[in-house]
Motif scaffolding. Structure first.
Motif, short mmCIF file in Angstrom:
data_model
loop_
_atom_site.label_atom_id
_atom_site.label_comp_id
_atom_site.label_asym_id
_atom_site.label_seq_id
_atom_site.Cartn_x
_atom_site.Cartn_y
_atom_site.Cartn_z
N THR A 155 -6.40 -1.42 4.47
CA THR A 155 -6.98 -1.73 3.42
C THR A 155 -8.29 -3.21 4.51
O THR A 155 -7.85 -3.96 5.05
CB THR A 155 -6.62 -2.95 2.55
OG1 THR A 155 -6.08 -2.26 1.33
CG2 THR A 155 -7.79 -3.59 1.46
N THR A 186 -10.87 -1.88 -9.07
CA THR A 186 -11.06 -1.15 -10.61
C THR A 186 -9.26 -1.43 -10.55
O THR A 186 -8.82 -0.99 -9.52
CB THR A 186 -11.02 0.28 -9.99
OG1 THR A 186 -12.13 0.38 -9.64
CG2 THR A 186 -10.19 0.95 -11.61
N ARG A 187 -8.53 -1.53 -11.67
CA ARG A 187 -7.26 -1.80 -12.30
C ARG A 187 -6.97 -0.83 -12.98
O ARG A 187 -7.68 -0.24 -14.01
CB ARG A 187 -6.96 -3.02 -12.55
CG ARG A 187 -7.72 -4.12 -11.76
CD ARG A 187 -6.80 -6.06 -12.38
NE ARG A 187 -7.49 -6.03 -13.40
CZ ARG A 187 -7.30 -7.37 -13.95
NH1 ARG A 187 -6.37 -8.37 -13.33
NH2 ARG A 187 -8.10 -8.30 -14.39
N ARG A 220 -7.81 -0.27 -6.81
CA ARG A 220 -8.87 -0.36 -6.11
C ARG A 220 -10.20 -0.84 -5.68
O ARG A 220 -11.05 -1.56 -6.35
CB ARG A 220 -8.89 0.97 -5.92
CG ARG A 220 -10.22 1.30 -5.23
CD ARG A 220 -10.98 3.22 -5.75
NE ARG A 220 -11.92 3.48 -4.82
CZ ARG A 220 -12.60 4.66 -4.83
NH1 ARG A 220 -12.51 5.55 -6.45
NH2 ARG A 220 -13.26 5.16 -4.11
N SER A 254 -12.59 -3.85 1.46
CA SER A 254 -12.40 -1.95 0.50
C SER A 254 -11.35 -1.33 0.87
O SER A 254 -10.25 -2.41 1.84
CB SER A 254 -13.00 -0.36 1.89
OG SER A 254 -14.62 -1.26 0.94
N THR A 272 -7.29 0.48 -1.11
CA THR A 272 -5.73 0.52 -2.60
C THR A 272 -4.83 -0.70 -2.56
O THR A 272 -4.42 -0.36 -0.97
CB THR A 272 -6.27 2.11 -2.77
OG1 THR A 272 -7.35 2.53 -3.03
CG2 THR A 272 -5.61 1.77 -3.87
N LYS A 273 -4.35 -1.46 -2.92
CA LYS A 273 -3.61 -2.16 -3.40
C LYS A 273 -2.95 -1.09 -4.52
O LYS A 273 -2.80 -1.24 -6.08
CB LYS A 273 -3.41 -3.24 -3.49
CG LYS A 273 -4.53 -3.78 -2.28
CD LYS A 273 -3.24 -4.22 -0.78
CE LYS A 273 -4.23 -4.52 0.03
NZ LYS A 273 -3.14 -4.68 1.41
N ARG A 274 -0.97 -0.78 -4.54
CA ARG A 274 -0.24 -0.22 -4.67
C ARG A 274 0.90 -1.78 -5.79
O ARG A 274 1.37 -2.80 -4.93
CB ARG A 274 0.61 0.25 -4.87
CG ARG A 274 -0.34 1.69 -4.01
CD ARG A 274 -1.15 2.77 -4.56
NE ARG A 274 -1.64 3.43 -4.28
CZ ARG A 274 -2.58 4.61 -4.67
NH1 ARG A 274 -2.99 4.18 -5.64
NH2 ARG A 274 -2.91 5.22 -4.40
N ASP A 308 -1.53 -0.97 -10.25
CA ASP A 308 -2.61 -0.24 -8.66
C ASP A 308 -4.12 -0.71 -8.94
O ASP A 308 -4.44 -0.71 -9.57
CB ASP A 308 -2.63 1.27 -8.72
CG ASP A 308 -0.81 2.02 -8.38
OD1 ASP A 308 -0.29 1.01 -8.24
OD2 ASP A 308 -0.72 2.81 -9.12
N GLU A 357 0.86 -0.96 -0.19
CA GLU A 357 -0.48 0.01 -0.13
C GLU A 357 1.22 1.06 0.33
O GLU A 357 2.45 1.45 0.19
CB GLU A 357 -0.98 0.65 1.48
CG GLU A 357 -1.78 -0.95 1.65
CD GLU A 357 -2.93 -1.15 2.63
OE1 GLU A 357 -3.14 -0.40 3.14
OE2 GLU A 357 -3.66 -2.41 2.88
N SER A 358 0.20 2.60 -0.55
CA SER A 358 1.16 3.57 -0.56
C SER A 358 1.90 4.19 0.74
O SER A 358 2.83 3.99 0.94
CB SER A 358 0.35 4.70 -0.73
OG SER A 358 -0.89 4.64 -1.95
N ASP A 415 -13.91 -1.41 -3.53
CA ASP A 415 -14.79 -0.27 -3.07
C ASP A 415 -15.67 -1.25 -2.39
O ASP A 415 -16.67 -1.25 -3.51
CB ASP A 415 -15.25 0.99 -4.38
CG ASP A 415 -16.15 1.76 -3.73
OD1 ASP A 415 -16.76 1.43 -2.47
OD2 ASP A 415 -16.71 2.51 -5.15
#
Length: 380
Positions: free
Chosen positions: A139, A195-196, A211, A151, A153-155, A209, A127-128, A213
């Motif tokens: 997450t 979402t990729r 997401r 829910s 976001t992964k980086r 990255d 993650e960021s 949701d």
């Protein structure tokens, strides 16, 4: 430790090198990176036909029952040709997670498709804010009836933009950086709420990255023990780090060969620059660095089976430190000995240098692994 290969391991090495020499030349690699997913599906199918995709899985799960040394052989060969295929994220990293955390039903559902070359996987962990801390997970997965809601976001998910299935780390309880409370989930990247954003990395590999949701997950999406997945993740990442060390050795080997070939071909003042003693010494120094890295890569592979997590972690971190140092030295020397042409797209040396630069950072840079060795009291 015995670093000699068995007859079966040598056969694997020889057959793989023949395949890659035929199907993965520098020009073919350049063409493959523009295919969907950034790699050759045809070559991936050949890997499946050879049994490479089933190598580390147990025979009972449909694999070949190979060990860390067999993985080292494959990764070293892939490193020599800068292979773009997602062997590391799918077979090594996610394969280790399935072996460590997967139920018999989950392994039955996934391993066969991986072995047949019909499914690729990616591990979404970073993650960021997390850097190299595997416990730094924001997450969240919350109970939703009998299932879950995911829910976050992964980086920098390796091969994440083309993977058919994701393994995602998420916190089910506890605070950020707590060792307790991290769980694993199998997630369909086509599910509602996912979402990729894919992109090409500097070494021409692919990452994404991703997401999540409020993604709805069924109860059987949970992989392994709820809230107690961190030790399993650490072991899988140690296994992947050891494999990455082997890939780096293969890349350094080939980069040294390319550099020596260039020194014998490039002429200055009417003679090959390889005849200059100072440049010969630098080429020998590169070879010494490669051999130092090779021995540590074998050491890392041997230590993958160590049941003591602390001892295993220290050993693999020590290997990664040497690999990183050798990779930087060999890469920089190769570029300097090639001169300005070394950084052009037409020169193979620049491509190897870029891959080695990325390897130096993957799964922890030199400073991270030095701290890990020091925190554990050094090697025993």
């Amino acid at each position: 430790m015995d670093f000699d290969l068995t007859d079966e391991q040598r056969m694997l090495q020889d057959s793989l090198q023949r395949l890659l020499a035929e199907r993965c030349s520098f020009e073919q690699r350049l063409a493959s990176r523009d295919e969907p997913g950034g790699y050759s599906r045809a070559l991936w199918s050949r890997h499946a036909e050879m049994g490479l995709l089933g190598l580390p899985f147990a025979e009972g799960d449909g694999g070949l029952g190979g060990g860390p040394v067999e993985t080292l052989i494959v990764m070293q060969a892939l490193g020599r040709v800068l292979a773009l295929e997602p062997y590391l994220p799918t077979v090594v990293l996610c394969g280790a997670l399935l072996r460590e955390a997967g139920s018999p039903a989950q392994r039955d559902a996934q391993v066969g498709a991986i072995v047949a070359g019909e499914r690729t996987l990616a591990f979404a962990s970073a993650e960021s804010q997390s850097r190299d801390d595997l416990a730094d997970v924001t997450t969240r997965a919350e109970r939703d009836g009998e299932g879950w809601r995911l829910s976050g976001t992964k980086r920098f998910v390796l091969a994440g933009d083309s993977a058919d299935l994701l393994i995602v780390s998420a916190r089910t309880h506890g605070e950020v950086r707590d060792r307790d409370g991290v769980s694993l989930f199998l997630v369909d990247p086509g599910a509602a709420g996912v979402t990729r954003r894919g992109y090409r990395t500097q070494d021409h590999q692919r990452a994404a990255d991703i997401r999540f949701d409020a993604v709805r997950l069924d109860a059987d999406a949970s992989l392994g023990p709820e809230g107690a997945a961190l030790p399993l993740i650490e072991r899988a990442v140690d296994t992947a780090t050891a494999a990455l060390c082997a890939e780096a050795v293969g890349a350094m080997e080939r980069l040294h060969e390319i550099t020596v070939e260039y020194l014998t071909m490039r002429k200055q003042f009417g003679v090959a620059i390889g005849s200059f003693q100072a440049l010969q010494h630098r080429a020998v120094d590169m070879l010494v660095a490669v051999e130092q890295a090779r021995s540590m890569a074998f050491y890392a592979a041997m230590m993958c089976s160590e049941p003591d997590a602390a001892e295993r972690g220290r050993a693999i971190s020590a290997a990664k430190v040497q690999i990183n140092k050798s990779a930087r030295f060999v890469g920089q020397e190769a570029i300097q000995l090639h001169g300005g042409i070394g950084m052009t797209e037409e020169c193979q040396a620049g491509h190897y240098f870029r891959r080695l630069s990325v390897i130096e950072m993957l799964f922890g840079d030199t400073a991270h692994h030095l701290r890990r060795v020091a925190a554990g009291g050094g090697l025993s």
